[in-house]
Design an enzyme around this catalytic site. Structure first.
Site, PDB file in Angstrom:
ATOM      1  N   TYR A 440       0.832  -1.139  -0.111  1.00 57.57           N
ATOM      2  CA  TYR A 440      -0.070  -0.053   0.159  1.00 57.57           C
ATOM      3  C   TYR A 440       0.780   1.015   0.017  1.00 57.57           C
ATOM      4  O   TYR A 440       2.022   1.262   0.197  1.00 57.57           O
ATOM      5  CB  TYR A 440      -1.203   0.067   0.857  1.00 57.57           C
ATOM      6  CG  TYR A 440      -0.700  -0.300   2.432  1.00 57.57           C
ATOM      7  CD1 TYR A 440       0.555   0.024   3.149  1.00 57.57           C
ATOM      8  CD2 TYR A 440      -1.639  -0.616   3.280  1.00 57.57           C
ATOM      9  CE1 TYR A 440       0.782  -0.044   4.347  1.00 57.57           C
ATOM     10  CE2 TYR A 440      -1.594  -0.799   4.579  1.00 57.57           C
ATOM     11  CZ  TYR A 440      -0.426  -0.575   5.134  1.00 57.57           C
ATOM     12  OH  TYR A 440       0.013  -0.443   6.684  1.00 57.57           O
ATOM     13  N   GLU A 441       0.163   2.437  -0.331  1.00 55.42           N
ATOM     14  CA  GLU A 441       0.863   3.627  -0.397  1.00 55.42           C
ATOM     15  C   GLU A 441       1.893   3.578  -1.461  1.00 55.42           C
ATOM     16  O   GLU A 441       2.693   4.435  -1.487  1.00 55.42           O
ATOM     17  CB  GLU A 441       1.573   3.984   1.044  1.00 55.42           C
ATOM     18  CG  GLU A 441       0.725   4.479   1.978  1.00 55.42           C
ATOM     19  CD  GLU A 441      -0.453   5.348   2.033  1.00 55.42           C
ATOM     20  OE1 GLU A 441      -0.075   6.349   1.079  1.00 55.42           O
ATOM     21  OE2 GLU A 441      -1.266   5.235   2.661  1.00 55.42           O
ATOM     22  N   GLY A 442       1.398   2.984  -2.600  1.00 58.30           N
ATOM     23  CA  GLY A 442       2.192   2.746  -3.764  1.00 58.30           C
ATOM     24  C   GLY A 442       3.182   1.672  -3.596  1.00 58.30           C
ATOM     25  O   GLY A 442       3.886   1.548  -2.973  1.00 58.30           O
TER      26      GLY A 442
END
Lengths: 596, 596
Positions: A440-442
């Site tokens: 997550y978060e890229g």
């Protein structure tokens, strides 16, 4: 049952000795964080993490979250009370502005506290983390009214915040998003659409939730340029600040996940939910990036934090588990077998993990200090340099720390043998929880592309040049210092690998972008290893100087040994990474898609 | 939902072209396995795996096993019927002796079939795997009566088998085991003690279970030399072969585990359970090693099998998921975004996994053929050489294939982004299931010690010398073949790294055993990479020859490209491993245990 002790001694070594945070007393908030105050705060954070959050970690994993038929979501037993304590203890606003109820202390201190809390209970820590991210965005881009209405309540832990980007058809590529916003005559917007994977999207911890939502205003351009950011409260708010009825947002379901069961991961349905614009129309992406950049550092810390708690439990097990005898003859003759920590292979695992943890923690502190400088320095040149550093290091910290943090959790689990595979011992939870941080978060592949495709070339390569210069200068300045030669000479070799690969990218990546894409992950890891190596060289120098001054100290001795291990066994990976980068994209681009 | 297709084409390339299995038609059973028969069997195995076992994989994960208050254990829905089909289809006795109901076909064929079944449903596959291991042990060490009573029923799938080694205080170090055996006047033994982590220890698939149990006969020597092996049926057996009442063995509980939920992992309590001796008193360990060695190869195949199924699903997703645009400009202009398989970083992941899978499969076939030779050749010299190979390669196949297989499952999951973390897509199950293979049947660290501490030096290093000679000879023989130069020259570099590290071990490990221990895992991986590299060189040669003969064929072209990728990006890791080995044990042995 797993245990956790916050690494207070190591943090003090970093803050006081390596980075000498007191040098920055001219920055706002830093003089309030004197050594005594820091120690008191960190002690409290340690106590709260160890005694309140850690015991809830396996509870959260086993109970998970429950969505009821009416759309309400219940978090695991004890989470509500813990979140209340977080708010009352001022932890959510530790480095927030005093104007909105924060304590204004350095963000560096916040990141250290975050590490403790994530080690203790990663699933829980996401609720405050997202809330802090939402506050950060509102503080930069919110209207005075939005700030005044939302932030003090969030800082007090009465309300929470979330981040709504992903939709079923788009994650990485937000240009594809479909959630719609329709402007109303009163200046508000009605938001309609479905968001998925929303951490803490619905919960029973707070009386309200401020959803920051990316959506496309009717008639806005297609793609990334037509996206705006909105603040959409779960409960609508009256003019006097009290809560009116529910807004048009509901939790459609929660996901069954590999880990972080204690955090509710929601599908949120927005149905003409009333929201207000944050920043300007069609400028939503840049506003969201404030949140994402902070979140990316925080996710990097998750990798470190899980690696740390996994290490601690593996080390305890290795000292206690009796099995077999040392290759060099029995060590514990009075016992039926030797503790497994006598085996080189077991120690190799433990040393590999701690050599990462201690350098990664230094990297986080270093980068957080830059973030404080970038926001608080009154010297424009200093702010620019700090901002360059942040931009360059953010993808590295996020991806490197989560890749290696996860691998370390797996290695730590391995030391438990079969006992590590069953739920009872609790270590397999660290593996499952740590896994999400790579995604997550890229996802980490995206971080690598961000580094290679955007951060490296920005401003004529100013940031990477400054980084390489700093490391090279340190190497040169200490070249004559024989006591730390075992650290300086490998660092020099690794920086050459970094320079060579950067050069290769400039020569081969611009003309053929696939070469840059093919190199990206290896380049990020190479870069990250050099950064960790630099941290080790700096720590070794400080430890050496202190030992020379004050004589034998076991923890400083351990630093030197651990750093040497890193230099001998871990840093040489840079040359493998370089050779992969130089192999180019040809062999991976040759096959047609249908051949896979 | 995940899918699976058995890699029939690749298997046929290996059996027919690379290893030319028909050359061995002089061995018992091989002439029965003509090309047509092999194809028919493999097609059936593929169908059974894809259509019966694979659909039960997520069922097994979600339902898990249930222990009832009376000690009975229920397996997931559909498992019982699938196991019945396994027995009726003759899969359990595919390479078992005809005398006891088997088909006598090559073990090589069995291992290939195993891969299919494990890819389709790893948790399920453990029930037949343990049964086959128990049969193998009984066939070598059992009395004629034990063989006649147990084996035909097991081969038919009416009874199952288990392997009872681990106790709470001992896993790796079986010398500590406490389960007691007391000889009775009728020649039987009464067994009392507690065994843990017993796969399939109790289940509802079969009417009886033959537990092979390690125990210590009253008065036997302490440690490993006082351990005997017993066959303890769950239900006692009358003289006519029919079942009498329950024996004194019961399932105390089942473990809640990270994965393989469909397999029951039991605590078994033996309370004066009646058993019969297998092999001789105090010779239990060597008997158990028959089972363990077979099981270790089988566990290596688990690593490959999970890597294969994870690859297949990731490749499908990468072709279908639309997100972002190619770095070189839009590829699918008619679609809202390009499929992510256009990205070099995504392809790099896929190529890394498949380059491992295809070479690992070759390594399994090569080693299985040696196992057939070791058991079936009438040439003593050939048997000896094959046995050397098996001893040397067994720890490598077990540890390398499970370490990399797990890492590949993680990489495949990564390609799904957030969708890979939720249960719905099914890929996170591959990661959780694959994880156990690094642990059981001797944790991978133990495999590395077995390789370095026992297998390398055995018979004056005869096995490693033969291995190095074979690879070097192949390199030399093909040095002038320009068409395969991209494969031969990297192989040559890697074999030098292997020779250097072997030399280093001889010079530094004998005098200081900690140096051997410190090097063990790196050495195993270095060795394994060379073995995979050798497989690639052989496959490339065959593919090149066939292409030269028959012209363009996409699958042979893909072989050459994938092999080149391996040589460029994966094999160079040997030099990193060598540098780690040469770093020695000093930095990891220096700290006192309490410093960890």
């Amino acid at each position: 049952m797993p245990t956790y002790k916050a690494p207070l001694e190591d943090v003090s070594f970093l803050l006081n000795d390596v980075f000498q945070i007191d040098r920055y007393n001219n920055l706002p908030g830093f003089s309030d964080a004197s050594a005594d105050v820091r120690a008191a705060i960190l002690n409290e954070a340690a106590k709260f993490s160890e005694q309140v959050l850690q015991p809830l970690n396996s509870v959260g994993d086993l109970e998970g979250c429950t969505r009821h038929d009416d759309g309400r979501v219940t978090t695991p037993s004890g989470f509500k009370n813990a979140f209340k304590q977080m708010g009352e203890g001022g932890w959510l606003g530790l480095s927030g502005p005093a104007e909105f109820g924060g304590q204004g202390l350095p963000a560096t201190l916040s990141q250290v506290v975050n590490e403790f809390m994530i080690s203790a209970n990663m699933a829980f820590s996401l609720y405050p983390a997202l809330t802090q991210g939402a506050m950060a965005t509102l503080l930069v881009y919110g209207t005075p009214e939005q700030k005044q209405t939302f932030v003090p309540n969030m800082m007090a832990g009465k309300w929470a915040g979330t981040m709504n980007l992903t939709e079923p058809q788009c994650g990485t590529d937000l240009g594809l998003l479909r959630t719609k916003a329709v402007k109303q005559t009163d200046g508000t917007y009605k938001i309609t659409g479905t968001k998925i994977f929303i951490s803490g999207g619905e919960q029973d911890l707070t009386e309200n939730i401020i959803h920051l939502v990316l959506a496309r205003i009717e008639g806005a351009p297609a793609g990334i340029k037509g996206i705006s950011l909105f603040a959409v409260p779960k409960m609508t708010i009256k003019l006097d600040g009290s809560l009116a009825g529910p807004n048009g947002v509901s939790c459609g379901s929660i996901e069954h996940k590999m880990g972080i069961h204690g955090n509710s991961t929601c599908v949120l349905n927005f149905d003409n939910a009333v929201g207000t614009l944050v920043s300007q129309e069609n400028k939503g992406m840049s506003a969201m990036f404030v949140m994402m950049n902070g979140a990316r550092l925080g996710v990097g810390v998750q990798g470190l934090a899980q690696s740390e708690v996994a290490y601690q439990n593996a080390a305890i097990y290795a000292r206690e588990r009796l099995q077999g005898r040392a290759l060099t003859g029995s060590q514990a003759k009075d016992k039926p077998a030797d503790p497994i920590i006598i085996h080189p292979d077991v120690r190799c695992t433990l040393m590999t993990i701690r050599a990462f943890n201690e350098a990664a923690r230094a990297l986080v502190v270093w980068t957080s200090l830059k973030s404080d400088l970038a926001h608080r320095s009154d010297d424009a040149k200093e702010r620019e340099a700090a901002d360059d550093h942040m931009g360059l290091l953010t993808p590295v910290v996020k991806a490197l720390l989560t890749d290696i943090g996860f691998a370390n959790a797996v290695s730590a689990q391995q030391m438990f043998g079969g006992h590590g595979y069953i739920a009872e011992t609790g270590v397999e939870q660290f593996v499952r929880d740590a896994r999400i941080a790579m995604i997550y978060e890229g996802a980490n592949g995206i971080q690598a592309l961000d580094l290679v495709g955007r951060k490296l070339g920005r401003d004529g390569g100013r940031a990477i040049t400054a980084f390489v210069n700093e490391v090279s200068t340190f190497s040169k300045d200490n070249a004559a210092n024989e006591a730390i030669a075992p650290y300086i000479s490998p660092l020099g070799a690794s920086i050459k690998d970094l320079q060579q690969s950067t050069m290769w990218l400039m020569q081969n990546g611009l003309a053929k972008p696939d070469n840059a894409g093919a190199a990206s992950t290896d380049y990020l890891h190479l870069f990250g290893l050099v950064a960790l190596g630099y941290m080790w060289a700096r720590m070794a120098k400080v430890a050496q100087d202190k030992l020379a001054e004050a004589g034998e100290q076991p923890n400083l001795k351990a630093k030197l040994v651990t750093g040497k291990f890193f230099m001998e066994r871990m840093l040489p990976e840079t040359s493998l990474r370089l050779s992969r980068i130089q192999a180019g994209a040809a062999s991976m681009m040759e096959l047609p898609a249908e051949a896979f």
